[in-house]
Design an enzyme around this catalytic site. Structure first.
Site: not given
Length: 199
Positions: A53, A80-82, A117
């Protein structure tokens, strides 16, 4: 860092984290693709999901930027993705406060993982990093969950909590990166900038 970057994220926390380490940047409000939470693919692990993602967000932001002549096409773009993982299951953002309460009940007294990420696009290259942190929640009472949900803080947050807010009192132990759990691993972000020759 002499070249400013674009942060393609609506998260005020990521903006604040970049300011914290003195990274000059401009927030890009890229139109979203579909739902806020991306669908999970069949048999996809939480680590793969969050990396995919984040990369898709970056690719979408880079493509969208090409349609905007008012934007600098040479600046690096950071995405970013969490996501939160409990027992192999991905816990996304709650649909509403009832959903948030159910998620917090699942996390109560348990250990879970937070995967963050980040992806950097610069001069046709893509640089990626993944950070995983482990968090132990204390056992939460029904009253504590209700009080926290009443603050509306769980909404819009993966796993229905924000470590930098009132939920800090729920966390007995953290192994990993505090900034990563907030949404952007600052060490790894700095490493990506260094790899791209920007630091």
């Amino acid at each position: 860092m002499h070249t400013p970057l674009y942060l393609a994220s609506a998260s005020p926390r990521r903006h604040e984290l970049l300011l914290q380490i003195g990274i000059a940047h401009t927030v890009l409000h890229v139109p979203a693709q579909g739902n806020e939470d991306e669908p999970i693919l069949a048999n996809e692990t939480a680590r793969h999901y969050v990396q995919r993602t984040a990369l898709e967000k970056l690719q979408h932001a880079l493509q969208w930027r090409t349609t905007r002549p008012d934007l600098n096409q040479d600046w690096p773009v950071l995405c970013a993705d969490t996501t939160v993982e409990l027992d192999g299951h991905i816990l996304g953002k709650p649909a509403d406060l009832n959903d948030a309460a159910a998620i917090l009940q699942r996390l109560s007294g348990r250990t879970h993982q937070v995967h963050s990420a980040c992806c950097l696009g610069y001069k046709g290259q893509i640089y990626q990093a993944l950070s995983t942190s482990t968090i132990q929640f204390k056992a939460l009472s029904t009253a504590e969950i209700e009080h926290y949900c009443a603050s509306n803080e769980p909404l819009g947050k993966a796993g229905a909590y924000g470590i930098q807010g009132r939920a800090a009192v729920f966390i007995q132990h953290l192994e990993g990166s505090y900034s990563s759990v907030m949404g952007l691993d600052l060490y790894q972000t700095h490493q990506l900038l260094h790899q791209a020759g920007l630091q």
